[in-house]
Every structure is written in structure tokens, then in C-alpha cells.
Design an enzyme around this catalytic site. Structure first.
Site, PDB file in Angstrom:
ATOM      1  N   TYR A  12      48.982  23.226  32.820  1.00 52.92           N
ATOM      2  CA  TYR A  12      50.307  22.623  33.031  1.00 52.92           C
ATOM      3  C   TYR A  12      51.431  23.633  32.803  1.00 52.92           C
ATOM      4  O   TYR A  12      51.391  24.729  33.345  1.00 52.92           O
ATOM      5  CB  TYR A  12      50.492  21.391  32.102  1.00 52.92           C
ATOM      6  CG  TYR A  12      49.306  20.479  32.120  1.00 52.92           C
ATOM      7  CD1 TYR A  12      48.981  19.791  33.281  1.00 52.92           C
ATOM      8  CD2 TYR A  12      48.489  20.312  31.016  1.00 52.92           C
ATOM      9  CE1 TYR A  12      47.877  18.947  33.326  1.00 52.92           C
ATOM     10  CE2 TYR A  12      47.384  19.475  31.050  1.00 52.92           C
ATOM     11  CZ  TYR A  12      47.099  18.810  32.203  1.00 52.92           C
ATOM     12  OH  TYR A  12      46.015  17.995  32.239  1.00 52.92           O
TER      13      TYR A  12
ATOM     14  N   TYR B 220      40.242   6.725  38.074  1.00 53.41           N
ATOM     15  CA  TYR B 220      40.875   7.798  37.295  1.00 53.41           C
ATOM     16  C   TYR B 220      40.615   7.637  35.785  1.00 53.41           C
ATOM     17  O   TYR B 220      40.172   8.569  35.110  1.00 53.41           O
ATOM     18  CB  TYR B 220      42.379   7.840  37.599  1.00 53.41           C
ATOM     19  CG  TYR B 220      43.122   8.821  36.718  1.00 53.41           C
ATOM     20  CD1 TYR B 220      42.883  10.183  36.834  1.00 53.41           C
ATOM     21  CD2 TYR B 220      44.040   8.388  35.762  1.00 53.41           C
ATOM     22  CE1 TYR B 220      43.538  11.099  36.014  1.00 53.41           C
ATOM     23  CE2 TYR B 220      44.702   9.286  34.947  1.00 53.41           C
ATOM     24  CZ  TYR B 220      44.449  10.635  35.071  1.00 53.41           C
ATOM     25  OH  TYR B 220      45.093  11.542  34.259  1.00 53.41           O
TER      26      TYR B 220
ATOM     27  N   SER C  80      41.474  15.193  30.914  1.00 55.63           N
ATOM     28  CA  SER C  80      41.914  15.884  32.143  1.00 55.63           C
ATOM     29  C   SER C  80      40.935  16.940  32.649  1.00 55.63           C
ATOM     30  O   SER C  80      41.123  17.457  33.755  1.00 55.63           O
ATOM     31  CB  SER C  80      43.272  16.542  31.916  1.00 55.63           C
ATOM     32  OG  SER C  80      44.260  15.554  31.892  1.00 55.63           O
TER      33      SER C  80
ATOM     34  N   VAL D 175      43.583  16.102  26.787  1.00 57.91           N
ATOM     35  CA  VAL D 175      44.301  15.647  25.580  1.00 57.91           C
ATOM     36  C   VAL D 175      43.401  15.239  24.414  1.00 57.91           C
ATOM     37  O   VAL D 175      43.896  15.017  23.320  1.00 57.91           O
ATOM     38  CB  VAL D 175      45.268  14.462  25.845  1.00 57.91           C
ATOM     39  CG1 VAL D 175      46.549  14.906  26.474  1.00 57.91           C
ATOM     40  CG2 VAL D 175      44.609  13.355  26.612  1.00 57.91           C
TER      41      VAL D 175
ATOM     42  N   LYS E 138      39.564  16.610  36.062  1.00 57.94           N
ATOM     43  CA  LYS E 138      40.372  16.786  37.284  1.00 57.94           C
ATOM     44  C   LYS E 138      39.825  17.847  38.252  1.00 57.94           C
ATOM     45  O   LYS E 138      39.769  17.595  39.463  1.00 57.94           O
ATOM     46  CB  LYS E 138      41.831  17.063  36.911  1.00 57.94           C
ATOM     47  CG  LYS E 138      42.512  15.842  36.264  1.00 57.94           C
ATOM     48  CD  LYS E 138      43.880  16.188  35.680  1.00 57.94           C
ATOM     49  CE  LYS E 138      44.550  14.973  35.058  1.00 57.94           C
ATOM     50  NZ  LYS E 138      45.767  15.318  34.303  1.00 57.94           N
TER      51      LYS E 138
END
Ligand code: DON
Length: 321
Positions: A243, A191, A66, A261, A69
Site C-alpha cells: 500500500y 472476498y 490481504s 492486517v 489478494k
């Protein structure tokens, strides 16, 4: 002793302090990620004037996950501008997990570009024909920011493509609401490929330092990112980068950051440095346990919190620059 030597000593100390700490679990929902060595632990700082401090397993490669992103969001803003990009994604913290299947009920947009839904919407924007061309552009940018050649881990890409049905469901939900176009497989290739880019701690610290340095790689001097959009990216990282841990992170660490992750965390201290930690054991929210602890200690010892006024550590930083 020079100040950089003092910082190095501090980073060594923090590494030593948490080296034996084994709370948390390696991610297994993408089968390839389960192969990570849970003991690996690396820390790297890269300053905007080109100094690098690296400790432990700083050169172990792992997939960026991630942490791609914020960079994909930057590329969308550069390619499409704010107005167009924000038709596809919001800038509101969701308070939900990274893989939440939820859209903003008023606009049907994903809440922000740091959660999977938002990142998939951004991937739909920055993909290019033929499929793979948008991935090449992403890799090129990341190489310029890291300052070395990078490659995609094809095994992780295959593993994620095979098991990524939750992301597929999120993509189809967004297709239903007109947030992404019908080229769902192409969007997911973009992605999943972005997430599968192999980096080490030093790469992430250099990428963070490039954001901190108004878009120029501090060592090569090359201009990588359009600085007018970096404030957009850092703001969303600050409010949404971890998050459902984002509030506690902003409170306790206080720097824009993004976790992944595979166990990486990249932080940005604006106009000062990039910070990176790699440790694959994650907490229940999918954030690296030792990554959070090490960043918290670094922030408090070096006075890196965005709203820090007085701290012994800030003397280090003042005299380093
Ligand atoms: O979408 C996924 O499942 C992964 N490729 C990326 C997720 C991730 O890194 C979430 N971060 N903590």
C-alpha cells in the site's frame, strides 16, 4: 556447516534480535482479529528446491487477510485473461491506504488488485454459482500451493461480514460505475471468505515458493498456477503490495510482497524462495512492524533485493543452489 544451516542460524538470529520488540498495535477493526496474541512471532523460508527453514511461532495459524489478494488476482487472470481482467482493475500504485474509497477518476476502475477495492472487483469476477463454489476453488488452489489441507475461520468470516461496511460501501460504489455486477453480497462473501483462510508461516512461505518456482509447488511438484501470469502478479505485488509503504519497501527490501492486517507478510524471491513472517503488531499503515524489520534484515543479509549486485549474503544463496 551446510549453507542451509547457516541460513537457519541467520533466521534464528533475526528472530532473537526482534523477539522483544513490541512497537505497533494488533488490528481491532475486525473484532475477532483483536484476539491475536501480540507476542507471536514466526519466520519461515521455503526454497524452490524444497528446503524449509522455520523459526519461532511458524506453526501458529492466523487468517491470511490481504495476502489472499495476489492469489485471487492470479485466478482472475487464469480464468479471464489479461484484457478482460484489466477492464475491472488497474495496475497502478495508489499511494493510498488499503481501505481507500477511491477509484481511478479516468476509468473508474480501482487502481490495483492489492487494495480492497481492486480485490473486491477481482472477487466479483472469480465468484461462482452457487455462492461458496468460488470460495471452494480458491481454498483448493491455496491448499495445493501450501501443500496441506486448509480451512476458513468461520468466526473471523462472521466478524468481518458483520463489521465490513466500508468494504460494502466500496462495492456499491463500484456497482454504480459498472465495475462489478449487482450480486454484491455474493461478491463480498467471496472476498471476506478469502481473507478468512487460516494459514501459518510455513503455508505462506510455500505459497510464495510456488510463485517463485514458476507456479509449481516445490515439494509436491504439482502445478498450481499458470506461469504466464505470475509475472503480472509479482509486478503488482512489487509496486503495490504494501500500500502506502510500497515505495519504501521496494527501496529497502526489494522483493515482491504482500502484507495482511492479521500480521502476515509473504515475500517472493523469484526463482529462489518464498519468505513469510507472522507478527500481529501493526504500524499505522496496517503492516506488521516486526515483519518489515525481519524481511529487511533477511534481504540485506542474504542479498535478496531484486537489484542487488554485490553482497556477502548473495554468496550464501549462490552456494545453496
Ligand atoms: O478488507 C479487509 O478489511 C480485510 N479483510 C483485509 C485487509 C487487509 O489485510 C489489509 N492489509 N494490510
Amino acid at each position: 556447516m551446510s549453507n542451509i544451516a547457516q541460513v537457519e542460524q541467520l533466521v534464528q538470529h533475526i528472530h532473537q534480535k526482534y523477539k522483544k520488540f513490541d512497537d505497533g498495535e494488533v488490528a481491532t477493526y475486525i473484532p475477532e482479529l483483536a484476539k491475536a496474541n501480540p507476542d507471536h512471532f514466526g519466520i519461515c523460508l521455503a526454497t524452490v528446491d524444497g528446503r524449509v527453514v522455520r523459526v519461532g511461532d511458524w506453526d501458529r495459524e492466523f487468517t491470511i487477510q490481504s495476502i489472499c489478494k495476489p492469489f485471487a488476482f492470479q485466478m482472475a487472470l487464469e480464468g479471464f485473461g489479461r484484457e478482460q481482467t484489466l477492464k475491472h482493475v488497474g495496475v497502478e500504485p495508489s499511494g493510498d491506504a488499503f481501505n481507500s474509497i477511491e477509484l481511478d477518476p479516468k476509468t473508474m476502475r480501482p487502481f490495483n488488485s492489492m487494495i480492497n477495492a481492486g480485490a473486491i472487483a477481482i472477487s466479483s469476477l472469480i465468484k461462482k454459482d452457487p455462492p461458496g463454489a468460488g470460495v471452494d476453488l480458491f481454498v483448493e488452489k491455496m491448499q495445493m500451493a501450501a501443500g496441506r489441507p486448509l480451512r476458513i475461520d468461520q468466526d473471523v468470516l462472521a466478524s468481518e461480514t458483520e463489521t465490513g461496511n466500508r468494504n460494502r460501501a466500496i462495492a456499491y460504489l463500484m456497482l454504480n460505475f459498472g465495475i462489478i455486477d449487482a450480486e454484491v453480497d455474493h461478491t463480498l462473501l467471496q472476498y471476506f471468505s478469502q481473507c478468512s483462510l487460516l494459514v501459518n508461516c510455513q503455508d505462506l512461505a510455500m505459497m510464495g515458493a510456488t510463485l517463485a518456482n514458476m507456479g509449481s509447488n516445490p515439494i509436491s511438484g504439482e502445478s498450481v498456477f499458470d506461469f504466464q501470469y505470475i509475472k503480472d502478479v509479482l509486478t503488482v505485488m512489487f509496486t503495490c503490495g504494501l500500500y502506502d509503504h510500497a515505495g519504501e519497501w521496494a527501496y529497502g527490501v526489494g522483493m515482491p510482497a504482500k502484507s495482511g492486517v492479521s500480521g502476515g507478510i509473504m515475500g517472493v524471491v523469484n526463482r529462489q524462495m518464498g519468505v513469510a513472517v507472522y507478527s500481529p503488531r501493526l504500524d499505522a499503515k496496517g503492516n506488521s512492524v516486526r515483519g518489515i524489520l525481519a524481511c529487511r534484515d533477511l534481504a540485506s543479509e542474504l542479498g535478496l533485493h531484486a537489484f542487488e549486485f554485490t553482497n556477502v549474503g548473495s554468496n550464501f544463496m549462490e552456494s545453496m543452489f
